[in-house]
Enzyme design. Structure first.
Site, PDB file in Angstrom:
ATOM      1  N   GLU A 176     100.278  43.596  58.395  1.00  9.18           N
ATOM      2  CA  GLU A 176      99.352  44.002  59.382  1.00  9.18           C
ATOM      3  C   GLU A 176      99.721  44.595  60.609  1.00  9.18           C
ATOM      4  O   GLU A 176     100.111  44.029  61.711  1.00  9.18           O
ATOM      5  CB  GLU A 176      98.663  42.671  59.822  1.00  9.18           C
ATOM      6  CG  GLU A 176      97.590  42.687  61.036  1.00  9.18           C
ATOM      7  CD  GLU A 176      97.037  41.586  61.301  1.00  9.18           C
ATOM      8  OE1 GLU A 176      96.012  41.578  62.146  1.00  9.18           O
ATOM      9  OE2 GLU A 176      97.439  40.409  61.150  1.00  9.18           O
ATOM     10  N   LYS A 218      96.728  45.027  55.991  1.00 10.67           N
ATOM     11  CA  LYS A 218      95.721  44.663  56.580  1.00 10.67           C
ATOM     12  C   LYS A 218      95.611  45.525  57.997  1.00 10.67           C
ATOM     13  O   LYS A 218      96.491  45.537  58.739  1.00 10.67           O
ATOM     14  CB  LYS A 218      95.836  43.175  57.267  1.00 10.67           C
ATOM     15  CG  LYS A 218      94.494  42.734  58.305  1.00 10.67           C
ATOM     16  CD  LYS A 218      94.884  41.121  58.270  1.00 10.67           C
ATOM     17  CE  LYS A 218      93.740  40.620  59.320  1.00 10.67           C
ATOM     18  NZ  LYS A 218      93.762  39.079  59.408  1.00 10.67           N
TER      19      LYS A 218
END
Length: 338
Positions: A176, A218
């Site tokens: 992420e 992500k």
């Protein structure tokens, strides 16, 4: 190819399902609780997350849940480990493994994520506690003369090391790199920074020998800063976000899950719906925290007699986002609970 990681990846990005991010740090959940007059005690946090995890029929729309370290070590009212509570309901337990951000030395206004030094041992423990996937968040801030290439590259290197260690432990990493919405920057500036960040991340992953087929990305949508006077139309957000991803993310990555990043719950769903109408080489999904939880938390307020109504609100938000993954969401669904 590792069959266990492969099956986890496939389950996490199953059609019409997304990931519930319930991995708020102590300061974050305290802030959200305080706004509603809830004291952030260990028991209150446990009760809140148990309420989320035991929502009836949640597994119809949610494939996995990201836990915080405290939650992974807690048990339900019935004495069942939280990871097991989820697994018994057909939801895959995962764990946030980074230890938060600190100032990047000599680079004012920029941050680096910590937690690599103890990660190998912690991953073994988390796997024994029932985790099947992991998540590490890096934050990139847009401002005057930032982000620097140094900040982007050192965070990319940390993400790659995290991913390699996770795969070593046979856990699927969710990588992420979040470009924050904070600021007054334009949409074009966001796209520029996100593109540079994603390219740096995938170079680092390649150097670290991370198996792209056994990870998920992500990332945020391409948006103007939240203080920018002109907010973008839904279709423009979709078009720009997809262009950025097509240029920077290898097709070998099986799935991309979008973070909500401070967007309101309905706006995040509208934008997700527009993005998911496109033909792309990856499965698209969501990994929302506040944009899934906000209505439920507002209803719950720490009272057990509000649990059923709060769970209905969570299920409804999850269902709306499930429809968005299929490009079938409409505003009318906001008034129709099932």
């Amino acid at each position: 190819m590792n069959s266990q990681m492969q099956s986890t990846v496939e389950a996490l990005i199953a059609s019409g399902k997304g990931i519930l991010a319930a991995d708020e740090s102590f300061p974050t959940i305290e802030k959200r609780f305080k706004a509603l007059g809830i004291q952030s005690t260990e028991e209150a946090r446990r009760a809140y997350r148990e309420m989320l995890f035991t929502t009836p029929r949640l597994s119809e729309y949610i494939s996995g849940t990201i836990l915080f370290d405290e939650t992974m070590h807690q048990r339900s009212t019935d004495g069942i480990p939280m990871a097991e509570v989820l697994a018994k309901r057909g939801i895959i337990p995962g764990i946030k493994v980074d230890k938060g951000t600190v100032a990047l030395a000599a680079f004012a206004g920029e941050k680096i994520t910590e937690g690599l030094d103890t990660l190998r041992d912690r991953l073994i423990e988390y796997r024994e506690l029932g985790a099947r996937f992991t998540k590490w968040r890096a934050v990139i801030t847009i401002g005057d003369h930032i982000p620097t290439r140094t900040c982007i590259d050192v965070n990319a290197a940390a993400l790659a090391q995290f991913a390699a260690l996770s795969q070593e432990a046979e856990l699927v990493p969710i990588v992420e790199p979040e470009v924050l919405m904070n600021g007054s920057h334009t949409m074009e500036r966001c796209e520029e920074v996100a593109s540079t960040t994603l390219r740096s991340v995938f170079v680092a992953l390649f150097k670290q020998r991370v198996v792209l087929e056994h990870m998920l990305l992500k990332t945020g949508m391409i948006l103007p800063g939240e203080e920018h006077p002109a907010q973008a139309e839904v279709e423009l957000v979709a078009e720009t976000t997809l262009r950025c991803l097509r240029r920077a993310v290898p097709a070998a990555v099986p799935g991309i899950v979008f973070l909500s990043g401070g967007q309101s719950d309905e706006v995040a769903t509208q934008r997700l719906n527009a993005i998911c109408r496109a033909a792309v080489p990856w499965k698209l999904s969501f990994s929302f925290g506040r944009a899934l939880q906000a209505p439920a938390l507002t209803i719950w307020k720490g009272f057990s007699n509000n649990v059923a109504a709060a769970q209905e609100a969570l299920r409804h938000r999850a269902q709306c986002n499930s429809f968005a993954l299929q490009g079938k969401y409409s505003a009318e669904m906001e008034t129709r609970h099932t």
